[in-house]
Design an enzyme around this catalytic site. Structure first.
Site, short mmCIF file in Angstrom:
data_model
loop_
_atom_site.label_atom_id
_atom_site.label_comp_id
_atom_site.label_asym_id
_atom_site.label_seq_id
_atom_site.Cartn_x
_atom_site.Cartn_y
_atom_site.Cartn_z
N PHE A 99 0.85 -1.18 0.00
CA PHE A 99 0.00 0.00 0.00
C PHE A 99 0.90 1.24 0.00
CE2 PHE A 99 -2.67 3.33 1.78
CZ PHE A 99 -3.76 3.22 0.94
N ASP A 154 1.23 -4.89 8.89
CA ASP A 154 0.14 -3.94 8.66
C ASP A 154 -1.14 -4.78 8.54
OD1 ASP A 154 -1.83 -2.34 7.50
OD2 ASP A 154 -0.41 -1.17 6.33
N TYR A 159 -11.19 2.02 10.39
CA TYR A 159 -12.38 2.51 9.67
C TYR A 159 -12.87 1.52 8.62
CZ TYR A 159 -8.35 4.31 7.00
OH TYR A 159 -7.14 4.44 6.35
N LYS A 160 -12.18 0.37 8.50
CA LYS A 160 -12.62 -0.62 7.51
C LYS A 160 -13.56 -1.62 8.20
CE LYS A 160 -8.19 -0.18 5.05
NZ LYS A 160 -8.59 0.59 3.89
N ARG A 216 -12.91 -3.47 -7.26
CA ARG A 216 -12.66 -4.17 -5.99
C ARG A 216 -13.95 -4.24 -5.17
NH1 ARG A 216 -8.62 -1.83 -1.33
NH2 ARG A 216 -10.26 -0.27 -1.30
C1 LIG Z 1 -2.59 -1.59 3.90
C2 LIG Z 1 -2.97 -0.20 4.24
N1 LIG Z 1 -2.18 0.52 5.06
C3 LIG Z 1 -2.50 1.79 5.41
C4 LIG Z 1 -3.67 2.37 4.94
C5 LIG Z 1 -4.08 3.76 5.27
O1 LIG Z 1 -3.34 4.43 6.20
P1 LIG Z 1 -3.93 5.78 6.81
O2 LIG Z 1 -5.10 5.41 7.69
O3 LIG Z 1 -2.82 6.38 7.56
O4 LIG Z 1 -4.42 6.63 5.70
C6 LIG Z 1 -4.52 1.64 4.10
C7 LIG Z 1 -5.76 2.26 3.60
O5 LIG Z 1 -6.49 1.76 2.84
C8 LIG Z 1 -4.15 0.33 3.75
O6 LIG Z 1 -4.93 -0.38 2.93
#
Ligand SMILES: Cc1ncc(COP(=O)(O)O)c(C=O)c1O
Length: 410
Positions: free
Chosen positions: A124, A195, A220-221, A369
């Site tokens: 990501f 992550d 938030y997911k 997606r």
């Molecule tokens: C694998 C991954 N890491 C990090 C993030 C987002 O990070 P942040 O909340 O700091 O924008 C996402 C967002 O979709 C993600 O899919």
């Protein structure tokens, strides 16, 4: 599967009752809970109550009387139960990007003499960008090495301080083998930082079971914490006290309210909290986490797999356009809970679907997606969504200028 069979699956689904706990508009099939979960009714009520009573009446007293000051650890302790960690190993703070920066820097502090942060190309973007920024800041002391996924394990060497991987890939949903890859990193003396953005609340995660060192994730997911909800971080107990955060804010001080001039880190997970916690966002998130904790994680993952398998099977059986290609592993055991299809017109197809109430998202350059959040989706909805996708592609309904205009957020 026929639609009647999908309805029978719903009738026998032990998680079906959870759908009522969410505020979702009629006529919408929401296949984007992997990007932004919908609001739990309890989160909406909790937010209103926190704003009215705790903020409006309690005012500053609520830091003590409403337990605001404890919220990052209290909610972190609840998230810990979803990721196989001890309550004192998880805190809610900052964003995933900021937490990645803190923990990757912290990993370097735990492995003096080693300079490599290892990750995968195609990770990501925020993971790669944050690590690039950290390496640029540290000059000779650190470098980011990003290699193709199939080369990661072989690239771990005596200079690797930390391996940073996203357990479930944001585009393809491909899943790393957490136990094997953590062991591979540690066998070379490196630390493992996971992550968990697309894992928490979706699939079973056992951080301590696999002996992971560090972790981050967003809420938030699948945790349905709300847009921009604060993220969480995990530091295994054995590293607390030794790991150093580069963002030495007052909330990470051993005694924030002693107001000393010099920074003294807290000896526990609090050292990773930077500044004042976002209390209203934490209130909403806590309601989302409480709801998630009511569901059996094994059932959640099993239903998510079944929903995604159903979607793939229906789309492949009924959509004859050879340009549409599955871009996720076919084996559900090697996937998270979203499914990607590649199509040259992916953007317009997703927009046409959204216009019909089937909400998925698009990831450049060509990925449509679809996320299968097990708590609020039914088998019948997934059956209907697959039929709509096939109809949009088969009829060419996507081929309309209104569906081609790119918005800022895709
Ligand atoms: C694998 C991954 N890491 C990090 C993030 C987002 O990070 P942040 O909340 O700091 O924008 C996402 C967002 O979709 C993600 O899919």
């Amino acid at each position: 599967m026929t639609r009647e069979e999908a309805c029978s699956r719903d009738a026998a689904d032990p998680l079906a009752r959870f759908a009522e706990a969410f505020a979702l508009p009629d006529g919408v099939i929401y296949l984007d809970g992997n990007s932004l979960g919908p609001p739990p009714l309890a989160a909406q009520a909790r937010l209103a109550e926190a704003a009215r009573s705790e903020w409006g009446e309690g005012l500053i007293r609520s830091w003590n009387s409403a337990g605001w000051i404890d919220a990052p650890l209290r909610v972190g302790g609840k998230i810990a139960r979803l990721v196989g960690a001890k309550p004192q190993e998880v805190a809610v703070a900052d964003s995933t990007s900021v937490n990645l920066f803190k923990l990757a820097a912290g990993a370097l502090s735990l492995r003096p003499g080693r300079t490599t942060i290892l990750s995968e190309t195609g990770n990501f973007p925020t993971d790669l960008y944050t690590l690039q920024g950290l390496a640029a800041l540290l000059g000779e002391r650190a470098q980011l090495k990003a290699v193709a996924p199939e080369e990661v394990v072989d690239a771990i060497d005596e200079d690797t301080a930390v391996v940073v991987l996203t357990h479930i890939h944001y585009k393809s949903a491909r899943r790393w083998d957490m136990a094997a890859d953590t062991a591979a990193a540690q066998a070379k003396g490196a630390l493992m930082l996971w992550d968990l953005c697309h894992s928490v609340g979706a699939v079973a995660v056992d951080l301590n079971g696999v002996g992971a060192d560090l972790g981050v994730g967003c809420s938030y997911k699948y945790l349905n914490g709300g847009p921009g909800a604060p993220a969480f971080l995990f530091v295994a107990q054995r590293h607390q006290g030794a790991i150093r955060s580069p963002l030495t804010g007052w909330m990470g001080h051993a005694q924030p309210f002693a107001f000393e001039d010099g920074y003294r880190p807290a000896a526990d997970i609090r050292a990773q909290i930077t500044g004042t916690p976002p209390i209203l966002a934490l209130a909403a998130l806590e309601a989302g986490v409480d709801l998630q904790l009511e569901a059996d994680p094994a059932r959640v993952e099993a239903k998510g797999r079944a929903l995604s398998d159903l979607f793939i099977a229906q789309v492949e059986a009924h959509c004859t356009d050879p340009a549409l290609k599955l871009a996720s592993p076919r084996d559900a055991a090697r996937r998270g809970l979203h499914v990607s299809f590649a199509h040259p017109q992916g953007y317009a197809i997703v927009q046409a679907l959204i216009a019909r109430g089937v909400i998925g998202d698009f990831r450049a350059p060509d990925i449509a997606r679809f996320g299968f959040s097990p708590l609020f989706l039914s088998f019948a909805q997934v059956w209907d969504a697959a039929a709509e996708l096939c109809e949009v592609i088969g009829s060419g309904a996507w081929d309309n200028p209104q569906f081609r205009a790119r918005a800022a957020v895709t």
